[in-house]
Scaffold this active site. Structure first.
Site, short mmCIF file in Angstrom:
data_model
loop_
_atom_site.label_atom_id
_atom_site.label_comp_id
_atom_site.label_asym_id
_atom_site.label_seq_id
_atom_site.Cartn_x
_atom_site.Cartn_y
_atom_site.Cartn_z
N LYS A 223 76.49 103.21 21.31
CA LYS A 223 76.92 102.09 20.46
C LYS A 223 78.10 102.55 19.64
O LYS A 223 78.16 103.71 19.22
CB LYS A 223 75.78 101.69 19.52
CG LYS A 223 75.93 100.30 18.95
CD LYS A 223 75.52 99.28 19.98
CE LYS A 223 75.52 97.87 19.46
NZ LYS A 223 74.88 96.98 20.45
P1 NAD Z 1 78.68 87.30 17.10
O1 NAD Z 1 79.48 88.00 16.09
O2 NAD Z 1 79.36 86.59 18.21
O3 NAD Z 1 77.74 86.20 16.37
C1 NAD Z 1 76.87 86.52 15.32
C2 NAD Z 1 76.37 85.23 14.67
O4 NAD Z 1 75.39 85.55 13.67
C3 NAD Z 1 77.47 84.44 13.94
O5 NAD Z 1 77.25 83.05 14.10
C4 NAD Z 1 77.28 84.85 12.46
O6 NAD Z 1 77.75 83.87 11.56
C5 NAD Z 1 75.76 84.97 12.43
N1 NAD Z 1 75.31 85.84 11.33
C6 NAD Z 1 75.82 87.03 10.94
N2 NAD Z 1 75.13 87.51 9.88
C7 NAD Z 1 74.17 86.60 9.62
C8 NAD Z 1 73.14 86.50 8.65
N3 NAD Z 1 73.00 87.45 7.71
N4 NAD Z 1 72.31 85.43 8.70
C9 NAD Z 1 72.47 84.47 9.63
N5 NAD Z 1 73.43 84.49 10.54
C10 NAD Z 1 74.26 85.54 10.55
O7 NAD Z 1 77.62 88.39 17.65
P2 NAD Z 1 76.80 88.34 19.01
O8 NAD Z 1 77.56 89.08 20.05
O9 NAD Z 1 76.33 86.95 19.26
O10 NAD Z 1 75.57 89.29 18.63
C11 NAD Z 1 74.44 88.80 17.90
C12 NAD Z 1 73.28 89.77 18.05
O11 NAD Z 1 72.96 89.92 19.45
C13 NAD Z 1 73.54 91.19 17.54
O12 NAD Z 1 72.34 91.72 17.05
C14 NAD Z 1 73.93 91.95 18.80
O13 NAD Z 1 73.69 93.33 18.69
C15 NAD Z 1 73.00 91.30 19.80
N6 NAD Z 1 73.42 91.42 21.21
C16 NAD Z 1 74.63 90.97 21.62
C17 NAD Z 1 74.98 91.05 22.97
C18 NAD Z 1 76.28 90.51 23.49
O14 NAD Z 1 76.44 90.45 24.70
N7 NAD Z 1 77.18 90.06 22.67
C19 NAD Z 1 74.09 91.64 23.89
C20 NAD Z 1 72.86 92.07 23.44
C21 NAD Z 1 72.52 91.94 22.09
#
Ligand code: NAD
Length: 404
Positions: free
Chosen positions: A108
């Site tokens: 990561k």
């Molecule tokens: P992103 O930045 O595209 O979206 C994150 C979303 O969460 C946004 O809408 C933001 O406003 C919201 N957010 C942030 N802090 C917040 C809070 N305190 N309370 C409520 N909402 C909040 O990120 P993403 O890529 O969608 O990732 C989201 C989660 O999924 C993370 O934990 C990431 O590690 C996990 N993840 C992502 C992927 C991927 O392919 N992008 C794969 C596996 C896991």
């Protein structure tokens, strides 16, 4: 030091210890090895800001384990990005790759910054400079980066361009995590005698994972009754117009505008809505012992990494809320990244449909394997998934031996 972040690594280590109780065959030395990260790189790099000043950023790449294949893992841009958090997320990534049986390890990376307040030009400069500093440690045979919190296909394109890898693959990967969430939700719902098309779904987070999941659940016929982002959410018990909500998010960077049709709702309130499926898809530590008892969902499909604390896990088990853990539920992204990697190596091109069918096969197999372990050991799905993932990594370590 940020307390919450330190917690996440402790949580990950605790999960290893819980799973290890069911894996008596793992030798203590091997267990000790897999509880440690292999390499942790911290860089400080200067970026010229728009006003002519220079700001020094701190960036990390933590490489946890590469016993089963090259390191693999997301790149996170977030104000709270911290070394301890990276350690935990890298470790979760190792188990995730192993749960879905891919020849990858876990890593990561991140930069402590707020991408939402940075002009595009600065974001590009920072991304390129971070990639430049990390270039000796990454690459398609060594450590493969993927999007995560605060990063998107554009950021990944800058990474690839700086590293001079062929462009294009990140775009097709964009939907993969959410697609996987839907596949896993369908399997979990089926076990509970429910069909996704009849389900009421609540989603925390409207980014890559949460926003895309909302669209896919809605296409599958489910009623998405609430969605939120960092500034709050919107709720309509009759079902939201997801297209409008996502349009609003794109145009105004929030989902709380009147034009969507619904009531504004806080993130804490959203988690406690009555629904069939709750998808936490924002950040870690959202379901804790403080609010777990107030949850009124039938099941939880973890889109985010580490959204539930171990203490909350225990409460959810008591309440008979069926939880599909992050290392299984959000593995769709790493699986499709693996497909891209294989296609690049072998110069293949698979259609969208072919990719989807392969993803479905892999996730369905992993789901069944985890379910069997959960029944055999009478443990929840998180512990069962950890037993599967950690067991595979430990076995590979045993076969390869400790060098020298
Ligand atoms: P992103 O930045 O595209 O979206 C994150 C979303 O969460 C946004 O809408 C933001 O406003 C919201 N957010 C942030 N802090 C917040 C809070 N305190 N309370 C409520 N909402 C909040 O990120 P993403 O890529 O969608 O990732 C989201 C989660 O999924 C993370 O934990 C990431 O590690 C996990 N993840 C992502 C992927 C991927 O392919 N992008 C794969 C596996 C896991």
């Amino acid at each position: 030091m940020n307390e919450g972040k330190a917690n996440l690594f402790e949580m990950a280590l605790k999960q290893v210890e819980i799973a290890a109780e069911y894996l008596p065959e793992i030798e203590p030395g091997i267990l000790e090895k897999i509880k440690h990260t292999k390499k942790e790189i911290t860089v400080h790099f200067p970026v010229k800001m728009d006003d002519g000043s220079v700001r020094v950023f701190e960036g990390y790449r933590v490489q946890h384990n590469d016993t089963r294949g090259p390191f693999k893992g997301g790149l996170r841009f977030h104000p709270n990005a911290h070394l301890d958090e990276m350690r935990a997320l890298a470790m979760l990534m190792t188990w995730k790759s192993a749960v879905v049986n891919l020849p990858f390890g876990g890593a990561k990376g991140g930069v402590e910054c707020d991408p939402n307040t940075m002009p595009s030009r600065q974001l590009e400069n920072m991304t390129r400079r971070y990639t430049w500093e990390m270039a000796p440690f990454i690459g398609p045979d060594v450590d493969i980066l993927a999007p995560d919190l605060g990063t998107n296909p554009q950021v990944m394109a800058w990474v690839m361009d700086t590293y001079s890898i062929r462009k294009g693959s990140a775009v097709r990967r964009f939907e993969a995590t959410a697609r996987g969430i839907l596949i896993v939700a369908e399997k979990a719902a089926h076990l509970r005698g429910l069909a996704v098309k009849d389900a009421r779904v609540v989603i925390q987070g409207a980014g890559n994972v949460g926003g895309t999941a909302a669209r896919l659940f809605s296409h599958a016929g489910a009623k998405v009754i609430a969605i939120s982002d960092i500034s709050g959410g919107i709720y309509n018990h009759r079902g939201l117009d997801v297209t409008k909500a996502l349009q609003c998010k794109r145009n105004n960077n929030c989902v709380t505008k009147d034009e969507i049709g619904g009531d504004e709702i806080g993130n804490e309130e959203l988690l406690q809505l009555e629904c069939d499926i709750l998808v936490p898809a924002a950040i870690e530590n959202q379901i804790t012992e403080k609010n777990a008892n107030s949850l009124r969902c039938g099941m939880i499909i973890e889109g985010a990494n580490g959204p539930t604390t171990p203490a909350a896990d225990a409460v959810l088990r008591e309440k008979n809320i069926y939880l599909i853990p992050d290392i299984l539920a959000n593995a769709g992204g790493v699986v499709v990244s693996y497909f891209e990697w294989v296609q690049n190596l072998q110069e293949l091109f698979w259609s969208e449909e072919e990719i989807y069918q392969r993803l479905k096969r892999i996730l369905s197999t992993a789901f069944e394997e985890v379910k069997v372990l959960s029944e055999r050991h009478k443990v929840d799905m998180r512990t069962a998934a950890s037993i599967l993932g950690i067991g595979r990594v430990a076995e590979a370590t045993r076969l390869r031996g400790i060098f020298p």
